[in-house]
Scaffold this active site. Sequence first.
Site, PDB file in Angstrom:
ATOM      1  CG  ASP A  83      -0.327  -0.281   2.532  1.00  0.00           C
ATOM      2  OD1 ASP A  83       0.736  -0.938   2.561  1.00  0.00           O
ATOM      3  OD2 ASP A  83      -0.871   0.151   3.554  1.00  0.00           O
ATOM      4  CD  GLU A 141       3.203  -1.324   7.577  1.00  0.00           C
ATOM      5  OE1 GLU A 141       3.447  -1.434   8.798  1.00  0.00           O
ATOM      6  OE2 GLU A 141       3.324  -0.239   6.984  1.00  0.00           O
ATOM      7  CD  GLU A 142       2.353   3.163   5.397  1.00  0.00           C
ATOM      8  OE1 GLU A 142       2.310   3.568   6.574  1.00  0.00           O
ATOM      9  OE2 GLU A 142       3.391   3.163   4.708  1.00  0.00           O
ATOM     10  CG  HIS A 367       5.370   8.223   6.203  1.00  0.00           C
ATOM     11  ND1 HIS A 367       4.356   7.926   7.073  1.00  0.00           N
ATOM     12  CD2 HIS A 367       5.836   7.028   5.770  1.00  0.00           C
ATOM     13  CE1 HIS A 367       4.214   6.606   7.157  1.00  0.00           C
ATOM     14  NE2 HIS A 367       5.122   6.047   6.381  1.00  0.00           N
TER      15      HIS A 367
END
Length: 393
Positions: A83, A141-142, A367
């Site tokens: 993701d 996963e996020e 990020h």
Amino acid sequence: MKALSSILFHAIHGIEKRIITIRQDLHAHPELSGGEERTKYFLKGILEAEGIEVHESDHHFGLIAQIIIDPDKPFIALRADMDALPITELNSLPYISRNEGIMHACGHDAHTAIVLGTAIALNQIKNHLKNNIRFIFQPSEEILEGGSSQMIEEGALENVKAIFGLHAYPYLPTGQIGYKKGVMLASTDMFEIEIFGRSSHAARPHEGVDAILVTAMAVNSLNHIVSRQIDPLHPAVISLGTIEGGRAANVICDHVKLQGTVRTVNHDVRRRIPEMMEVSIAGICKSMHADYQFHYNFGIPELLNDDAMVEQVIEASSTVIGKENCIDLIDPVMGGEDFGRYLETVPGAFFRLGTCNKAKETCIAQHNSRFNVDDDALSIGMKILGLLALKEI
Ligand code: NI
């Protein structure tokens, strides 16, 4: 092992360019947690064309691929997350994100490409395998719920004796890896607190219960838990991320909502923190005649590497990049990673793959809207995972 490693490396060199193209294609088509539909069908098509067995789920876009040499043998599992993040990419790359507001800003495009490439290479040298190999392409996963629990519930760890995963790491140069024995990453929990007071005219505070003042005291006391109730040798973080409340400047506020996260690297500390928080909030509310609601959501466990498996990562990496390029990261970090859930059930290890290359501007933190990985790291990742999969277990 030497001869086997050169057979593996030869197979990887043969597909390296193709895997770089695949990584860039994934980068151009990022999808949010739970929405990895294109990614899934893209991978499925490639794996099936390679003659690799693929299993899909009815409930999410994750995939399990397998190379089975003998149904009675156990599996070694390699895991990738698929993701991306709700971030607008600011890179100027030919393969910049085509999905507005979505970006592979954590390197999961690289993880997916590496595990896919490892599957293709291992399938080409299948007759050298000593174990069955399972490739876990995991969604989501996020997010706190984390795709790993869905994959595990659906049997991803069945008959698995060891599991390995990696993460792109812009703090180490391409050509190095980072390892850590024991706890590598923190548990990640979320909480929500609501404070209920009673509104009144701001000029007559004694007729109301000021939820803002109660909240101020509660925030203060929450910040004393780590510093005064937890052993300083056990790292923990309690952070508040949101606060909402009040309607007008001249009205005593009757409701405040707070949200935050708790990180720990120790089971016992993790278990005790919610109670400490509630005792503290309850005491303050009682003394101020306010009410509260407290919701604590246990999320991802700490990521606990198996020491013997970390040794295997060091050994495999030494063959690829030399022992001097295997860096002991020493301290855990308070970030979370849902790979920790696999390690609750099966021994394994997670390691950092250096992806910093100043000339390619790939040393920017994850990020961030300018994050990217150095594609030269892909073959290093494939070689290390490939060697780990070739080990006899
Ligand atoms: Ni990540």
